[in-house]
Design a protein around this motif. Structure first.
Motif, PDB file in Angstrom:
ATOM      1  N   VAL A 209      22.274 -23.742   5.817  1.00  0.00           N
ATOM      2  CA  VAL A 209      21.168 -22.787   5.850  1.00  0.00           C
ATOM      3  C   VAL A 209      21.317 -21.778   6.983  1.00  0.00           C
ATOM      4  CG1 VAL A 209      18.688 -22.520   6.161  1.00  0.00           C
ATOM      5  CG2 VAL A 209      19.569 -24.359   4.719  1.00  0.00           C
ATOM      6  N   GLY A 210      21.620 -22.265   8.189  1.00  0.00           N
ATOM      7  CA  GLY A 210      21.694 -21.379   9.343  1.00  0.00           C
ATOM      8  C   GLY A 210      22.713 -20.275   9.158  1.00  0.00           C
ATOM      9  N   ASN A 211      23.903 -20.642   8.713  1.00  0.00           N
ATOM     10  CA  ASN A 211      24.950 -19.638   8.503  1.00  0.00           C
ATOM     11  C   ASN A 211      24.569 -18.653   7.416  1.00  0.00           C
ATOM     12  OD1 ASN A 211      27.716 -19.046   6.761  1.00  0.00           O
ATOM     13  ND2 ASN A 211      28.015 -18.869   8.980  1.00  0.00           N
ATOM     14  N   TYR A 212      23.971 -19.164   6.353  1.00  0.00           N
ATOM     15  CA  TYR A 212      23.560 -18.308   5.224  1.00  0.00           C
ATOM     16  C   TYR A 212      22.543 -17.267   5.682  1.00  0.00           C
ATOM     17  CZ  TYR A 212      22.039 -17.284   0.399  1.00  0.00           C
ATOM     18  OH  TYR A 212      21.732 -16.676  -0.811  1.00  0.00           O
ATOM     19  N   MET A 213      21.551 -17.693   6.446  1.00  0.00           N
ATOM     20  CA  MET A 213      20.522 -16.764   6.898  1.00  0.00           C
ATOM     21  C   MET A 213      21.048 -15.822   7.978  1.00  0.00           C
ATOM     22  SD  MET A 213      18.109 -17.502   4.861  1.00  0.00           S
ATOM     23  CE  MET A 213      16.675 -16.608   5.509  1.00  0.00           C
ATOM     24  N   ASP A 214      21.966 -16.304   8.814  1.00  0.00           N
ATOM     25  CA  ASP A 214      22.565 -15.433   9.832  1.00  0.00           C
ATOM     26  C   ASP A 214      23.363 -14.312   9.175  1.00  0.00           C
ATOM     27  OD1 ASP A 214      21.494 -16.883  11.904  1.00  0.00           O
ATOM     28  OD2 ASP A 214      23.336 -18.000  12.357  1.00  0.00           O
ATOM     29  N   ARG A 215      24.116 -14.646   8.131  1.00  0.00           N
ATOM     30  CA  ARG A 215      24.889 -13.614   7.432  1.00  0.00           C
ATOM     31  C   ARG A 215      23.967 -12.602   6.757  1.00  0.00           C
ATOM     32  NH1 ARG A 215      27.394 -15.342   3.239  1.00  0.00           N
ATOM     33  NH2 ARG A 215      26.893 -17.575   3.259  1.00  0.00           N
ATOM     34  N   GLN A 216      22.875 -13.104   6.203  1.00  0.00           N
ATOM     35  CA  GLN A 216      21.923 -12.206   5.554  1.00  0.00           C
ATOM     36  C   GLN A 216      21.258 -11.280   6.575  1.00  0.00           C
ATOM     37  OE1 GLN A 216      18.357 -12.515   2.204  1.00  0.00           O
ATOM     38  NE2 GLN A 216      19.012 -14.331   3.286  1.00  0.00           N
ATOM     39  N   LYS A 217      20.903 -11.827   7.733  1.00  0.00           N
ATOM     40  CA  LYS A 217      20.303 -11.005   8.774  1.00  0.00           C
ATOM     41  C   LYS A 217      21.271  -9.934   9.254  1.00  0.00           C
ATOM     42  CE  LYS A 217      18.058 -11.228  13.308  1.00  0.00           C
ATOM     43  NZ  LYS A 217      17.736 -12.084  14.478  1.00  0.00           N
ATOM     44  N   ALA A 218      22.541 -10.302   9.424  1.00  0.00           N
ATOM     45  CA  ALA A 218      23.543  -9.336   9.859  1.00  0.00           C
ATOM     46  C   ALA A 218      23.692  -8.209   8.842  1.00  0.00           C
ATOM     47  CB  ALA A 218      24.887 -10.039  10.083  1.00  0.00           C
ATOM     48  N   GLU A 219      23.646  -8.545   7.567  1.00  0.00           N
ATOM     49  CA  GLU A 219      23.744  -7.522   6.527  1.00  0.00           C
ATOM     50  C   GLU A 219      22.522  -6.613   6.520  1.00  0.00           C
ATOM     51  OE1 GLU A 219      25.687  -5.552   3.347  1.00  0.00           O
ATOM     52  OE2 GLU A 219      26.357  -6.914   4.932  1.00  0.00           O
ATOM     53  N   LEU A 220      21.347  -7.189   6.704  1.00  0.00           N
ATOM     54  CA  LEU A 220      20.134  -6.373   6.804  1.00  0.00           C
ATOM     55  C   LEU A 220      20.221  -5.427   7.997  1.00  0.00           C
ATOM     56  CD1 LEU A 220      17.475  -9.128   6.028  1.00  0.00           C
ATOM     57  CD2 LEU A 220      17.801  -7.048   4.671  1.00  0.00           C
ATOM     58  N   ASN A 221      20.664  -5.948   9.139  1.00  0.00           N
ATOM     59  CA  ASN A 221      20.790  -5.107  10.325  1.00  0.00           C
ATOM     60  C   ASN A 221      21.794  -3.982  10.108  1.00  0.00           C
ATOM     61  OD1 ASN A 221      18.937  -6.231  12.209  1.00  0.00           O
ATOM     62  ND2 ASN A 221      20.327  -7.933  12.597  1.00  0.00           N
ATOM     63  N   ARG A 222      22.870  -4.279   9.422  1.00  0.00           N
ATOM     64  CA  ARG A 222      23.906  -3.261   9.201  1.00  0.00           C
ATOM     65  C   ARG A 222      23.404  -2.158   8.276  1.00  0.00           C
ATOM     66  NH1 ARG A 222      27.779  -1.816   5.695  1.00  0.00           N
ATOM     67  NH2 ARG A 222      27.222  -3.429   4.190  1.00  0.00           N
TER      68      ARG A 222
ATOM     69  N   LEU B  25      11.881 -15.790  12.084  1.00  0.00           N
ATOM     70  CA  LEU B  25      10.715 -16.608  12.383  1.00  0.00           C
ATOM     71  C   LEU B  25      11.150 -17.991  12.866  1.00  0.00           C
ATOM     72  CD1 LEU B  25       8.456 -15.638   9.335  1.00  0.00           C
ATOM     73  CD2 LEU B  25       8.589 -14.563  11.595  1.00  0.00           C
ATOM     74  N   SER B  26      10.200 -18.730  13.393  1.00  0.00           N
ATOM     75  CA  SER B  26      10.524 -20.027  13.997  1.00  0.00           C
ATOM     76  C   SER B  26      11.078 -21.027  12.986  1.00  0.00           C
ATOM     77  CB  SER B  26       9.282 -20.618  14.670  1.00  0.00           C
ATOM     78  OG  SER B  26       8.227 -20.783  13.734  1.00  0.00           O
ATOM     79  N   ASP B  27      10.757 -20.858  11.708  1.00  0.00           N
ATOM     80  CA  ASP B  27      11.258 -21.787  10.687  1.00  0.00           C
ATOM     81  C   ASP B  27      12.597 -21.347  10.112  1.00  0.00           C
ATOM     82  OD1 ASP B  27      10.533 -19.609   9.170  1.00  0.00           O
ATOM     83  OD2 ASP B  27       9.232 -20.717   7.793  1.00  0.00           O
ATOM     84  N   GLY B  28      13.201 -20.288  10.663  1.00  0.00           N
ATOM     85  CA  GLY B  28      14.490 -19.813  10.178  1.00  0.00           C
ATOM     86  C   GLY B  28      14.391 -18.728   9.126  1.00  0.00           C
ATOM     87  N   SER B  29      13.190 -18.456   8.651  1.00  0.00           N
ATOM     88  CA  SER B  29      12.998 -17.372   7.683  1.00  0.00           C
ATOM     89  C   SER B  29      13.225 -16.023   8.352  1.00  0.00           C
ATOM     90  CB  SER B  29      11.578 -17.408   7.104  1.00  0.00           C
ATOM     91  OG  SER B  29      11.318 -18.642   6.483  1.00  0.00           O
ATOM     92  N   LEU B  30      13.519 -15.015   7.546  1.00  0.00           N
ATOM     93  CA  LEU B  30      13.685 -13.655   8.042  1.00  0.00           C
ATOM     94  C   LEU B  30      12.470 -12.822   7.648  1.00  0.00           C
ATOM     95  CD1 LEU B  30      17.408 -13.012   7.033  1.00  0.00           C
ATOM     96  CD2 LEU B  30      16.528 -13.618   9.294  1.00  0.00           C
ATOM     97  N   LYS B  31      12.054 -11.945   8.551  1.00  0.00           N
ATOM     98  CA  LYS B  31      10.948 -11.045   8.256  1.00  0.00           C
ATOM     99  C   LYS B  31      11.395  -9.602   8.446  1.00  0.00           C
ATOM    100  CE  LYS B  31       7.543 -10.014  11.096  1.00  0.00           C
ATOM    101  NZ  LYS B  31       6.303 -10.016  11.914  1.00  0.00           N
ATOM    102  N   VAL B  32      11.217  -8.815   7.390  1.00  0.00           N
ATOM    103  CA  VAL B  32      11.440  -7.375   7.475  1.00  0.00           C
ATOM    104  C   VAL B  32      10.055  -6.742   7.461  1.00  0.00           C
ATOM    105  CG1 VAL B  32      12.556  -5.358   6.453  1.00  0.00           C
ATOM    106  CG2 VAL B  32      13.606  -7.637   6.203  1.00  0.00           C
ATOM    107  N   GLY B  33       9.623  -6.240   8.604  1.00  0.00           N
ATOM    108  CA  GLY B  33       8.310  -5.613   8.722  1.00  0.00           C
ATOM    109  C   GLY B  33       8.445  -4.106   8.619  1.00  0.00           C
ATOM    110  N   ILE B  34       7.815  -3.518   7.602  1.00  0.00           N
ATOM    111  CA  ILE B  34       7.989  -2.095   7.314  1.00  0.00           C
ATOM    112  C   ILE B  34       6.667  -1.372   7.518  1.00  0.00           C
ATOM    113  CG2 ILE B  34       8.777  -0.426   5.589  1.00  0.00           C
ATOM    114  CD1 ILE B  34      10.033  -2.972   4.166  1.00  0.00           C
ATOM    115  N   ALA B  35       6.674  -0.319   8.320  1.00  0.00           N
ATOM    116  CA  ALA B  35       5.454   0.431   8.604  1.00  0.00           C
ATOM    117  C   ALA B  35       4.890   1.039   7.326  1.00  0.00           C
ATOM    118  CB  ALA B  35       5.741   1.533   9.625  1.00  0.00           C
ATOM    119  N   SER B  36       3.581   0.894   7.114  1.00  0.00           N
ATOM    120  CA  SER B  36       2.964   1.394   5.887  1.00  0.00           C
ATOM    121  C   SER B  36       3.051   2.908   5.767  1.00  0.00           C
ATOM    122  CB  SER B  36       1.495   0.954   5.800  1.00  0.00           C
ATOM    123  OG  SER B  36       1.396  -0.381   5.382  1.00  0.00           O
TER     124      SER B  36
END
Length: 231
Positions: free
Chosen positions: A67-80, A96-107
């Motif tokens: 899980v950790g590697n999968y989410m880290d790769r996804q976060k890196a792709e989002l950042n890129r 987030l603290s549970d390992g989930s990713l949050k993309v917060g987009i201004a309305s």
């Protein structure tokens, strides 16, 4: 069980054909068909209203150690892919603290005032997000709308829910399966910025996309609503 699966898939095929009309909401209905019918045999989901387990869609699961590697790769792709948007303070990507990713987009990047229709200039950003969500398909996607304190509680709740629905609908139009998404509006309940004089802080108007991994043996946790998303 095999015959039951075949029967369910046949039912889904018929119902999808019924959804394939000029109805502008057919993508959402298609997701509901798959989640509600196919999931009756093939998987588990969570009630949008209560968070209680209900039947849902099939999504591949990750072994706990992956899980950790999968989410880290996804976060890196989002950042890129979203580096420009982050430089322009249009969105933030956090873990987030549970390992989930949050993309917060201004309305204000996504919507005009009091509108739930996505602005044309926002579509490219959401298309980038959709492309990544399609590639990392062992996740459940929670689209959560928020407002500031302008207007009544009831109005803000409706507006935040409508905006979340618009984002989910557009992601579906980009090929993200509707059955992987949940959407909800939380109105003004979870501000990022609190002010003693109740100033309507613009940063509280936003849409959060929370990406939760589906973990083997803990699949239902991915469908549970995200925790408090305020500051």
């Amino acid at each position: 069980m095999k015959h039951l699966r075949m029967a369910v898939l046949a039912t889904v095929t018929v119902m999808l054909a019924a959804c394939a009309t000029d109805d502008p909401n057919r993508r959402a209905k298609t997701g509901a068909v798959i989640g509600g019918v196919a999931g009756a045999v093939l998987g588990n989901n969570v009630s949008h209203a209560t968070g209680a387990p209900i039947v849902g869609a099939v999504i591949g699961a990750l072994a706990g150690g992956a899980v950790g590697n999968y989410m880290d790769r996804q976060k890196a792709e989002l950042n890129r892919q979203l580096a420009e948007e982050q430089r322009n303070n249009e969105l933030q990507i956090t873990q987030l603290s549970d390992g989930s990713l949050k993309v917060g987009i201004a309305s204000d990047v996504s919507f005009d005032l009091n509108s739930a229709q996505l602005r044309p200039e926002a579509l490219d950003t959401y298309a980038k997000i959709g492309s990544i969500l399609k590639s990392y398909d062992k996740t459940v996607i929670h689209v959560v709308g928020h407002t500031d304190t302008t207007g009544s509680d009831e109005y803000n709740l409706r507006l935040s829910a409508s905006r979340a629905a618009s984002v989910a609908s557009y992601l579906a139009s980009q090929g993200v399966p509707s059955q992987r998404m949940r959407q909800e509006g939380r109105g003004e309940r979870e501000p990022l910025v609190r002010t003693g004089d109740n100033v309507n802080e613009p940063r509280n108007r936003r849409v959060d996309i929370v990406i939760k991994p589906v973990v083997e043996g803990q699949e239902q946790q991915a469908w549970a609503p995200p925790p408090y998303l305020g500051g």
